[in-house]
Design an enzyme around this catalytic site. Sequence first.
Site, PDB file in Angstrom:
ATOM      1  N   HIS A  95     -10.978  -1.493  -9.058  1.00 44.16           N
ATOM      2  CA  HIS A  95     -10.096  -1.008  -7.994  1.00 44.16           C
ATOM      3  C   HIS A  95     -10.063   0.520  -8.056  1.00 44.16           C
ATOM      4  O   HIS A  95     -10.134   1.102  -9.139  1.00 44.16           O
ATOM      5  CB  HIS A  95      -8.689  -1.588  -8.175  1.00 44.16           C
ATOM      6  N   GLY A 108      -2.657   2.681   0.811  1.00 43.92           N
ATOM      7  CA  GLY A 108      -1.261   3.087   0.678  1.00 43.92           C
ATOM      8  C   GLY A 108      -0.884   4.283   1.529  1.00 43.92           C
ATOM      9  O   GLY A 108       0.174   4.882   1.352  1.00 43.92           O
ATOM     10  N   SER A 158      -4.301  -0.370   3.783  1.00 42.50           N
ATOM     11  CA  SER A 158      -3.276  -0.404   4.831  1.00 42.50           C
ATOM     12  C   SER A 158      -3.455  -1.558   5.832  1.00 42.50           C
ATOM     13  O   SER A 158      -3.233  -1.380   7.029  1.00 42.50           O
ATOM     14  CB  SER A 158      -3.188   0.936   5.560  1.00 42.50           C
ATOM     15  N   GLU A 164     -12.782  -0.741  -0.044  1.00 41.42           N
ATOM     16  CA  GLU A 164     -11.473  -0.115   0.121  1.00 41.42           C
ATOM     17  C   GLU A 164     -11.640   1.405   0.149  1.00 41.42           C
ATOM     18  O   GLU A 164     -11.723   2.042  -0.914  1.00 41.42           O
ATOM     19  CB  GLU A 164     -10.551  -0.491  -1.042  1.00 41.42           C
ATOM     20  N   ASN A 177      -2.971  -8.037  -3.492  1.00 40.28           N
ATOM     21  CA  ASN A 177      -2.951  -7.301  -4.759  1.00 40.28           C
ATOM     22  C   ASN A 177      -1.559  -6.687  -4.907  1.00 40.28           C
ATOM     23  O   ASN A 177      -1.230  -5.726  -4.218  1.00 40.28           O
ATOM     24  CB  ASN A 177      -4.035  -6.218  -4.722  1.00 40.28           C
ATOM     25  N   TRP A 178      -0.777  -7.261  -5.815  1.00 44.27           N
ATOM     26  CA  TRP A 178       0.618  -6.802  -5.954  1.00 44.27           C
ATOM     27  C   TRP A 178       0.720  -5.495  -6.729  1.00 44.27           C
ATOM     28  O   TRP A 178       1.792  -4.906  -6.805  1.00 44.27           O
ATOM     29  CB  TRP A 178       1.447  -7.876  -6.653  1.00 44.27           C
ATOM     30  N   LYS A 179      -0.364  -5.068  -7.355  1.00 40.39           N
ATOM     31  CA  LYS A 179      -0.342  -3.847  -8.189  1.00 40.39           C
ATOM     32  C   LYS A 179       0.819  -3.949  -9.193  1.00 40.39           C
ATOM     33  O   LYS A 179       1.116  -5.049  -9.641  1.00 40.39           O
ATOM     34  CB  LYS A 179      -0.275  -2.606  -7.298  1.00 40.39           C
ATOM     35  N   GLY A 207      -2.533  -4.712  -0.126  1.00 37.19           N
ATOM     36  CA  GLY A 207      -1.613  -4.171  -1.134  1.00 37.19           C
ATOM     37  C   GLY A 207      -0.177  -4.331  -0.673  1.00 37.19           C
ATOM     38  O   GLY A 207       0.387  -5.423  -0.691  1.00 37.19           O
ATOM     39  N   GLY A 208       0.404  -3.240  -0.222  1.00 37.68           N
ATOM     40  CA  GLY A 208       1.824  -3.183   0.145  1.00 37.68           C
ATOM     41  C   GLY A 208       2.324  -4.362   0.984  1.00 37.68           C
ATOM     42  O   GLY A 208       3.386  -4.927   0.691  1.00 37.68           O
ATOM     43  N   GLU A 246      -7.746   2.545  -7.934  1.00 41.03           N
ATOM     44  CA  GLU A 246      -6.704   3.089  -8.824  1.00 41.03           C
ATOM     45  C   GLU A 246      -7.170   3.041 -10.282  1.00 41.03           C
ATOM     46  O   GLU A 246      -6.853   3.925 -11.070  1.00 41.03           O
ATOM     47  CB  GLU A 246      -5.386   2.321  -8.602  1.00 41.03           C
TER      48      GLU A 246
HETATM   49  P1  13P Z   1      -2.469  -1.030   0.698  1.00 36.66           P
HETATM   50  O1  13P Z   1      -2.621  -2.290   1.504  1.00 36.66           O
HETATM   51  O2  13P Z   1      -1.080  -0.844   0.172  1.00 36.66           O
HETATM   52  O3  13P Z   1      -3.017   0.171   1.406  1.00 36.66           O
HETATM   53  O4  13P Z   1      -3.384  -1.229  -0.619  1.00 36.66           O
HETATM   54  C1  13P Z   1      -4.694  -1.620  -0.475  1.00 36.66           C
HETATM   55  C2  13P Z   1      -5.232  -1.967  -1.812  1.00 36.66           C
HETATM   56  O5  13P Z   1      -5.447  -1.087  -2.640  1.00 36.66           O
HETATM   57  C3  13P Z   1      -5.458  -3.380  -2.135  1.00 36.66           C
HETATM   58  O6  13P Z   1      -6.155  -3.538  -3.323  1.00 36.66           O
END
Ligand code: 13P
Length: 252
Positions: free
Chosen positions: A95, A173, A213, A167, A9-11, A234-235, A97
Amino acid sequence: MRKPFIAGNWKMHKTVSQALELIEELLRLVAGEDEVRIAIAPPFTSLYPVAQRLKGSNVELSAQDCFWEDEGAYTGEISPLMLAEVGCTYCIVGHSERRHIFGEGNEEVLRKARALLEHGISPIVCVGETLPEREKGQAMETVKHQLHGSLKGITKEEMTRVVIAYEPVWAIGTGKTATPQQAQEMHAFIRDWLGQAFGGDIASSCSILYGGSVKPTNIQGLMAMEDIDGALVGGASLDAASFAQIIKGGKR
Ligand code: 13P
């Protein structure tokens, strides 16, 4: 058996040119990898050009969100009809967020999931508790409530095409991953809930991903757990080398 599934997930990261650069390297690093299902979820602006490059590859395309109508006066929104034509086979919904920054609730998540299913796109439905909820011992209650509200009325047939992502909000993050045991405990709880709601066959075939993470250093520990079928990253998915390492670490 459930094939391991690693999705990135590149956000809100990467312009079109940066996205194309990243997938060029990723495709090279994961070429021929067929033991793991791989998907990436770039921002809307990159979906079309990325889709062209992914054609015929082993990497699938996901969107990060959608609206539930096909078309209409909904300024700023993107429909499942549009995502299907572009070539998305998955779309993340609910998600944390979206839930916490944009105030999305289970009812919206459900409407989005249904609309995606109608267009042949698999929703990746996200659930997860906050830190205060975990500290108060309400983690499972929260996740159960989210599952119930986000999957209400989904048929068994539709459920065969749904992916769940657990999640925990406190692990996103933050560099704080849930321990494999903590994640396994919740994944087993989710599978059990799915069994009660949709039957044992659905529960045992449904992919439940962990997110929060995930890094090349912790993926193997997570994947060693019986009910963890993959990761929503994510990251660490923003760097081709680290995402490729996670994909390789996702093999059983
Ligand atoms: P991180 O891997 O950056 O913690 O993000 C997880 C996430 O929200 C994937 O959708």
